[in-house]
Every structure is written in structure tokens, then in C-alpha cells.
Scaffold this active site. Structure first.
Site, mmCIF file in Angstrom:
data_model
loop_
_atom_site.group_PDB
_atom_site.id
_atom_site.type_symbol
_atom_site.label_atom_id
_atom_site.label_comp_id
_atom_site.label_asym_id
_atom_site.label_seq_id
_atom_site.Cartn_x
_atom_site.Cartn_y
_atom_site.Cartn_z
ATOM 1 N N ARG A 106 0.863 -1.186 0.000
ATOM 2 C CA ARG A 106 0.000 0.000 0.000
ATOM 3 C C ARG A 106 0.895 1.230 0.000
ATOM 4 O O ARG A 106 1.792 1.343 0.849
ATOM 5 C CB ARG A 106 -0.902 0.038 1.234
ATOM 6 N N HIS A 133 -7.525 0.780 -6.195
ATOM 7 C CA HIS A 133 -7.707 0.017 -4.955
ATOM 8 C C HIS A 133 -8.475 -1.272 -5.293
ATOM 9 O O HIS A 133 -9.632 -1.444 -4.921
ATOM 10 C CB HIS A 133 -8.491 0.872 -3.958
ATOM 11 N N GLN A 136 -10.450 -3.639 -2.823
ATOM 12 C CA GLN A 136 -11.690 -3.040 -2.326
ATOM 13 C C GLN A 136 -12.857 -3.332 -3.270
ATOM 14 O O GLN A 136 -13.975 -3.626 -2.830
ATOM 15 C CB GLN A 136 -11.497 -1.524 -2.173
ATOM 16 N N ASP A 229 -16.778 8.218 -1.296
ATOM 17 C CA ASP A 229 -15.505 8.052 -0.580
ATOM 18 C C ASP A 229 -15.133 9.424 -0.028
ATOM 19 O O ASP A 229 -15.760 10.436 -0.395
ATOM 20 C CB ASP A 229 -14.448 7.540 -1.584
ATOM 21 N N CYS A 270 -16.121 2.751 0.939
ATOM 22 C CA CYS A 270 -14.988 1.873 1.262
ATOM 23 C C CYS A 270 -14.555 2.023 2.721
ATOM 24 O O CYS A 270 -13.952 1.116 3.280
ATOM 25 C CB CYS A 270 -13.824 2.157 0.331
ATOM 26 N N ARG A 315 -13.905 -7.528 2.729
ATOM 27 C CA ARG A 315 -12.488 -7.310 2.417
ATOM 28 C C ARG A 315 -11.683 -8.562 2.759
ATOM 29 O O ARG A 315 -10.799 -8.962 2.019
ATOM 30 C CB ARG A 315 -11.913 -6.128 3.219
HETATM 31 N N1 NVA Z 1 -9.517 7.458 -1.401
HETATM 32 C C1 NVA Z 1 -9.181 6.967 -0.095
HETATM 33 C C2 NVA Z 1 -9.501 5.512 0.032
HETATM 34 C C3 NVA Z 1 -9.272 4.934 1.402
HETATM 35 C C4 NVA Z 1 -9.597 3.476 1.482
HETATM 36 C C5 NVA Z 1 -7.718 7.233 0.166
HETATM 37 O O1 NVA Z 1 -6.891 6.985 -0.723
HETATM 38 O O2 NVA Z 1 -7.370 7.719 1.253
HETATM 39 N N1 CP Z 2 -11.132 0.656 2.822
HETATM 40 C C1 CP Z 2 -9.859 0.584 3.215
HETATM 41 O O1 CP Z 2 -8.952 0.332 2.445
HETATM 42 O O2 CP Z 2 -9.667 0.819 4.557
HETATM 43 P P1 CP Z 2 -8.262 0.959 5.305
HETATM 44 O O3 CP Z 2 -7.652 2.251 4.823
HETATM 45 O O4 CP Z 2 -8.626 0.983 6.756
HETATM 46 O O5 CP Z 2 -7.402 -0.213 4.951
#
Ligand code: NVA
Ligand code: CP
Length: 332
Positions: A106, A133, A136, A229, A270, A315
Site C-alpha cells: 500500500r 484500490h 476493495q 468516498d 470503502c 475485504r
Molecule cells: N480514497 C481513499 C480511500 C481509502 C480506502 C484514500 O486513498 O485515502
Molecule cells: N477501505 C480501506 O482500504 O480501509 P483501510 O484504509 O482501513 O485499509
């Protein structure tokens, strides 16, 4: 479906049949977990979980899924490794690939996870980049299937910043699965044209439709799913809050929009979500801008239309399927 040794970097790399296969495997593993049927398909393997951004769901999903499959996970946190600072991505990949059977990453640019994959020699799984992602989306689509029975022809409306990881990945997923995708936002928040073109050519094969609409009442009519989101994603500067609040407030998911969509419509997110003042950021934004929620009202979030915690649970089942399929070729 044979995904042995394949990376899981973005849904564009997979056929509709492979995505369907992963969802079927997820459903099977979920059933086994619920019934207490052991499924230690990857016994004795080890995986690395590399996080350059924070996480609750993704990290926990990988760790619990690894344990259920009989594997040992090692977590590298955003500050606890040499990655990028003292050691290049390519060198890191070659080190981790000598010790682990699979690597989750990540972080920031999609090119980083692609470079990791090119050098690791073992399957690499994208746990979120700025652009995509994909794990997800599998969880979201498993949830949609559980509610509506199938994906084909279902209308999913994404409200808000559709040019980031969630909007992009949902558009790709919907195109692959023959769904009706709508991005609803001011024009500047639509996905980039190159990705739209890639999705349009997928849509020609699958019967999917893609629309980009600025009016929320027009966009949400007849939707099966309204998805949103956060308006400011991890890694973005605080300076964008004001602009996002001004430009995206008309795109907040409200009960009026849910009712406009129809009685069947479900709310998806998400997570994490900004729907009340029970977080540090929520309180700070409230003090500065006077608002009590951002992308979704608390009323919608807490309503029986909301399936956000089903998505969160899924998930784990879907990430488990991705690991089992790519490490030992699991199918159903
Ligand atoms: N768009 C958000 C998704 C988090 C799961 C981010 O990148 O922070
Ligand atoms: N939805 C998601 O990816 O959550 P986290 O950022 O908690 O992993």
C-alpha cells in the site's frame, strides 16, 4: 481460472471470467469460514505486508486471511522499513522476494507497486495506490452480488472525487462486469480520459455503460448503488480541504438522493467515512468550516440502506481469495 503466480495490481489486468472466479472463490471461502470448515490452503507460507500509508481494514484483512490460510504475515509499517529512503523499490522487491511467498503493498504511485511486482519474483498484491484500490472493488462487488444476486446491468453511481483510486477502480470494475457506471461530480473530478477510453473499449465487449453527469438528481435516478468516498485522500495536502468542501458539498450523499434513486438502492463506502464528529479530523473540520459531515450524512450512513460494514467484512474474504488463487491456484 488459473491465477497461480499472477500479480494482483489492477482490475484492468484481469478478464471478467477471472474476476467472477475470484468472487466465486471468495463466496466459497466465506461460507467455509462461517461454518468453521478449515481452509489452510497455503500452510507454511509467509507474506510481507508493506504499508507506506495507514490502514485498518486492509491490514487486518490480510493478517486474518493469512492466518486462516495457514500463513505467517510480517507487517512493515509506514516508518519501520528502509523502503524508498535508504533502499530502492527494486532492491526491496528482490530482498522480500527471497524471504516471502507473496507481498502486499500500500502506498503512493501505481508505478511503485508495478516496479515491486516486476522485481519480486513472487506475487505482489496492490493494497491501495493513488490510482487504484482493486481488492476493495472485489469486496464491494461480492457485497453487490449478495444483495442483488448478480452484477450485470446493475447501476452504480459514484459521487464525489471520481478521479482518484476509488472512482477509477469502480469504473474499471463496472466496465469489466457489464455494469452501468455513473460518475457524478463537477467535470474536473471525472476520471482521466485515457482511463475512460480504456474502460470504453472494455465496455464494448461486456455491454457495460459509462456516464459522466454533473447533476446529482439526474445521475442517481434508478441507481442500485450510490457509492462515495472521502473528499480528501491519504497523502493529499490539508490545503485542498476548502476547495473540496466548496466544490463537492452538492455531491454529499443524502436521504433525498437515496430516495431519488429508489427504495432498492443501497449506500456503499470503502471507509473510513466522515459522517459525524467522533473523529479528530471530523472535529477539526467542524471547527474550521462549520460542517458536521462531508461525503455522506449520518442519517444515510446509519440507515438500513447502508451496507458499509458488509463491505468491510468482505475485504477479508476477497483478499483471502486473491492470496489463495495467486499462491496455490485455488478455484471453485
Ligand atoms: N480514497 C481513499 C480511500 C481509502 C480506502 C484514500 O486513498 O485515502
Ligand atoms: N477501505 C480501506 O482500504 O480501509 P483501510 O484504509 O482501513 O485499509
Amino acid at each position: 481460472m488459473n491465477l497461480t503466480n499472477k500479480h494482483f495490481l489492477k482490475l484492468l489486468d484481469f478478464t471478467p471470467a477471472e474476476i467472477e472466479g475470484l468472487l466465486n472463490l471468495s463466496a466459497d471461502l466465506k461460507m467455509k469460514k462461517k461454518k468453521g470448515i478449515p481452509h489452510r490452503m497455503c500452510e507454511g507460507k509467509s507474506i510481507a505486508l508493506v504499508f507506506e500509508k495507514t490502514s485498518t481494514r486492509t491490514r487486518c484483512a490480510f493478517e486474518v486471511a493469512a492466518a486462516d490460510l495457514g500463513m505467517h504475515p510480517t507487517y512493515l509499517d509506514p516508518t519501520g522499513s528502509q523502503i524508498g529512503k535508504k533502499e530502492s523499490i527494486a532492491d526491496t522487491a528482490r530482498v522480500l522476494g527471497r524471504m516471502f511467498d507473496g507481498i502486499e503493498y500500500r502506498g503512493f504511485g501505481q508505478e511503485i507497486v508495478e516496479e515491486l511486482a516486476a522485481n519480486a519474483g513472487v506475487p505482489v498484491w496492490n493494497g491501495l495506490t493513488n490510482e487504484f484500490h482493486p481488492t476493495q472493488i472485489l469486496a464491494d462487488f461480492l457485497t453487490v452480488r449478495e444483495i442483488f444476486g448478480s452484477l450485470k446491468g446493475k447501476k452504480l453511481v459514484y459521487m464525489g472525487d471520481a478521479r482518484y483510486n476509488m472512482g477509477n477502480s469502480l469504473m474499471v470494475g463496472c466496465a469489466k462486469m457489464g455494469m452501468h457506471f455513473v460518475a457524478c461530480a463537477p467535470k474536473k473530478y471525472f476520471p482521466n480520459q485515457e482511463l475512460i477510453n480504456a474502460c470504453l473499449s472494455v465496455a464494448k465487449e461486456t455491454g457495460a455503460t459509462l456516464e459522466f453527469i454533473e447533476d446529482p438528481m439526474v445521475a442517481t435516478r434508478g441507481a442500485h448503488v450510490i457509492y462515495t468516498d472521502v473528499w480528501v485522500s491519504m497523502g493529499e495536502p490539508d490545503s485542498v480541504w476548502q476547495e473540496r468542501i466548496e466544490e463537492l458539498s452538492p455531491y454529499r450523499v443524502t436521504m433525498e438522493l437515496m430516495n431519488n434513486a429508489g427504495a432498492e438502492c443501497r449506500f456503499m463506502h470503502c471507509l473510513p467515512a466522515f459522517h459525524d464528529l467522533k473523529t479528530t479530523i471530523g472535529k477539526q473540520i467542524h471547527e474550521k468550516f462549520g460542517i458536521t459531515c462531508m461525503e455522506v450524512t449520518d442519517e444515510v450512513f446509519e440507515s438500513d440502506r447502508s451496507v458499509v460494514f458488509d463491505e468491510a467484512e468482505n475485504r477479508m474474504h476477497t483478499i483471502k481469495a486473491v492470496m489463495a488463487a495467486t499462491l496455490v491456484g485455488a478455484t471453485v
